[in-house]
Design a protein around this motif. Structure first.
Motif, short mmCIF file in Angstrom:
data_model
loop_
_atom_site.label_atom_id
_atom_site.label_comp_id
_atom_site.label_asym_id
_atom_site.label_seq_id
_atom_site.Cartn_x
_atom_site.Cartn_y
_atom_site.Cartn_z
N ASP A 1 37.94 -7.36 -22.16
CA ASP A 1 36.48 -7.49 -22.10
C ASP A 1 35.80 -6.14 -22.25
N ALA A 2 36.36 -5.15 -21.56
CA ALA A 2 35.78 -3.80 -21.66
C ALA A 2 35.92 -3.27 -23.09
N LEU B 1 36.14 -5.01 -25.83
CA LEU B 1 35.26 -5.75 -26.73
C LEU B 1 33.84 -5.23 -26.64
N ASN B 2 33.39 -4.93 -25.42
CA ASN B 2 32.05 -4.36 -25.24
C ASN B 2 31.94 -2.99 -25.92
N PHE B 3 33.02 -2.22 -25.87
CA PHE B 3 32.98 -0.88 -26.48
C PHE B 3 32.88 -0.97 -28.00
N GLU C 1 39.23 -9.91 -29.66
CA GLU C 1 38.71 -11.26 -29.47
C GLU C 1 39.81 -12.31 -29.64
N SER D 1 31.12 0.86 -34.48
CA SER D 1 31.09 -0.60 -34.34
C SER D 1 30.85 -1.31 -35.67
N ALA E 1 37.66 -4.96 -32.78
CA ALA E 1 36.95 -6.03 -32.06
C ALA E 1 37.56 -7.38 -32.37
N ARG F 1 31.88 -3.40 -29.86
CA ARG F 1 30.72 -4.15 -30.39
C ARG F 1 29.39 -3.57 -29.93
N ASN F 2 29.45 -2.52 -29.19
CA ASN F 2 28.21 -1.89 -28.71
C ASN F 2 27.48 -1.23 -29.88
#
Length: 425
Positions: A21-22, A24-26, A48, A35, A44, A28-29
């Motif tokens: 999760d962390a 993916l946030n990185f 996922e 990104s 990413a 896709r930020n």
């Protein structure tokens, strides 16, 4: 022990999922300059894919907020009309201002075969413009405390009859796939008892009324293994900390595994395509994949007694077409159906319920008048297309509406036509 290993696997993966999760946030930020690059999208996409293949999918929502009735956009409010230990009766109430003519009621009986009732979201949406729609929302057996007792095929029939009596006389019933047998049993018993709440019409869609006709791989497996094999190999106890701990169930993850392996190549190709859609930034195609698999991967446990009785009575012994099916020691006799009109629907390419299996219901209703029978074989669709998709909306729904409306408002009793065959659309 397999169920316990399944739970332990989810627990062991929890820390890795947090890391994913962390990550993916990185990647896709929008603030991350990488990104939007090929590298960023590839990272990413990989994360996922890991997240989706290790996730426990929760129960989806229907999410139906409106419908169109007579060219007017009408708001919909989902309500719980009744609650029983193993099922809730949901009603999709139309929020119409002023006095309106009440619509004919339609009870959709969703399959209790591993997926949630939201699998019929498209079915509900298609019928809402025409009827006051309710649906059975079966409860995941692992969430029902053992103190609530058992739930077997007899209880299933009782639930259907109970819901029909709650909805009242001006009601029709639609059974999608698995519930065709218990729904036909309930309607047979209600007709035999001259119950005023017996439905006006009964629509059976892709159901296993007589699996001896054109048997599929699913039918052959049940016939070859027998109910004892399933009892010894697929029945497990719910582990802690679930509310239904120590209840004997057929786990949903086993059913999902069976669904996936039937068309494994197709599912692998679909996930490979998802990966490349994410890498290429094709958001629309990726979202369609997510929506389908979020629903497809959401599964529930079934009570062991219901599952084993279904295997034995429906797929092994063929009790209903043989005339030996009983409900609480009372014989179920479809020839008693004289007031409830019958429509059967099948898909030409159905690999779950073969062509002819649902139509067999027509031959069992020997005392039902010819003008109260109709069979429809939909060309070019498989099992899912019988109750969802574009051909369902464009070709099947109009025939259902025409048939239901004709018989819902027909207050005259038709003369029995012994042995009469159904008209074919």
């Amino acid at each position: 022990m397999l169920y316990y290993f399944y739970e332990m696997n989810h627990a062991a993966l929890a820390p890795w999922r947090a890391v994913a999760d962390a990550g993916l946030n990185f990647w896709r930020n929008p603030a991350n300059p990488l990104s939007g690059t090929q590298l960023g999208r590839s990272c990413a996409a990989s994360i996922e894919m890991f997240e989706r293949t290790t996730r426990r999918y929760g129960k989806p929502e229907f999410g139906i907020t409106d419908t169109i009735v007579d060219d007017d956009l009408i708001a919909i409010e989902e309500q719980i009309a009744l609650t029983k230990p193993f099922c809730k009766l949901l009603n999709f109430k139309k929020l119409i201002e002023g006095k309106q003519r009440p619509q004919h009621k339609l009870l959709i009986v969703a399959p209790m075969s591993g997926h949630y009732s939201t699998l019929l979201r498209g079915t509900v949406e298609a019928m809402l413009p025409h009827y006051d729609v309710s649906i059975t929302d079966w409860v995941d057996a692992r969430t029902v405390p053992a103190l609530e007792g058992t739930f077997d095929l007899d209880d299933y029939v009782d639930y259907v009859a109970y819901f029909l009596r709650h909805l009242g006389p001006d009601t029709s019933v639609m059974a999608v796939c698995q519930p065709s047998v218990p729904v036909m049993a309930a309607v047979s018993l209600m007709n035999a008892a001259k119950d005023p709440c017996a439905p006006k019409t009964m629509i059976l869609m892709g159901g296993p009324i007589d699996t001896r006709r054109n048997p599929t791989a699913v039918n052959n497996l049940a016939q070859e293994k027998g109910s004892d094999w399933f009892r010894n190999n697929v029945i497990m106890k719910v582990p802690a900390p679930h509310a239904g701990m120590m209840r004997d169930v057929y786990p949903g993850f086993l059913q999902l595994g069976g669904f996936m392996t039937m068309n494994l190549d197709r599912h692998l190709d679909a996930h490979r395509e998802l990966f490349w859609h994410l890498v290429e930034g094709d958001g629309d195609s990726a979202e369609k994949h997510r929506e389908f698999y979020d629903e497809y991967m959401s599964v529930m446990d079934l009570t062991a007694e219901f599952y084993l009785q279904t295997v034995e009575k429906v797929f092994v012994n063929h009790d209903l077409p043989k005339g030996t099916l009983t409900h609480r020691n009372a014989l179920v006799d479809p020839s008693k159906i004289t007031q409830t009109a019958l429509m059967t629907i099948e898909g030409e390419r159905d690999d779950i319920s073969g062509v002819g299996q649902t139509q067999a219901a027509q031959d069992l209703c020997t005392n039902l008048a010819k003008d109260k029978k109709l069979h429809h074989l939909q060309q070019g669709v498989g099992h899912y297309g019988v109750f969802n998709g574009s051909r369902f909306r464009k070709e099947i729904v109009p025939r259902i509406v025409e048939f239901v409306n004709k018989n819902a408002h027909d207050r005259t009793a038709s003369k029995p036509a012994a042995g009469g065959r159904a008209k074919t659309a």
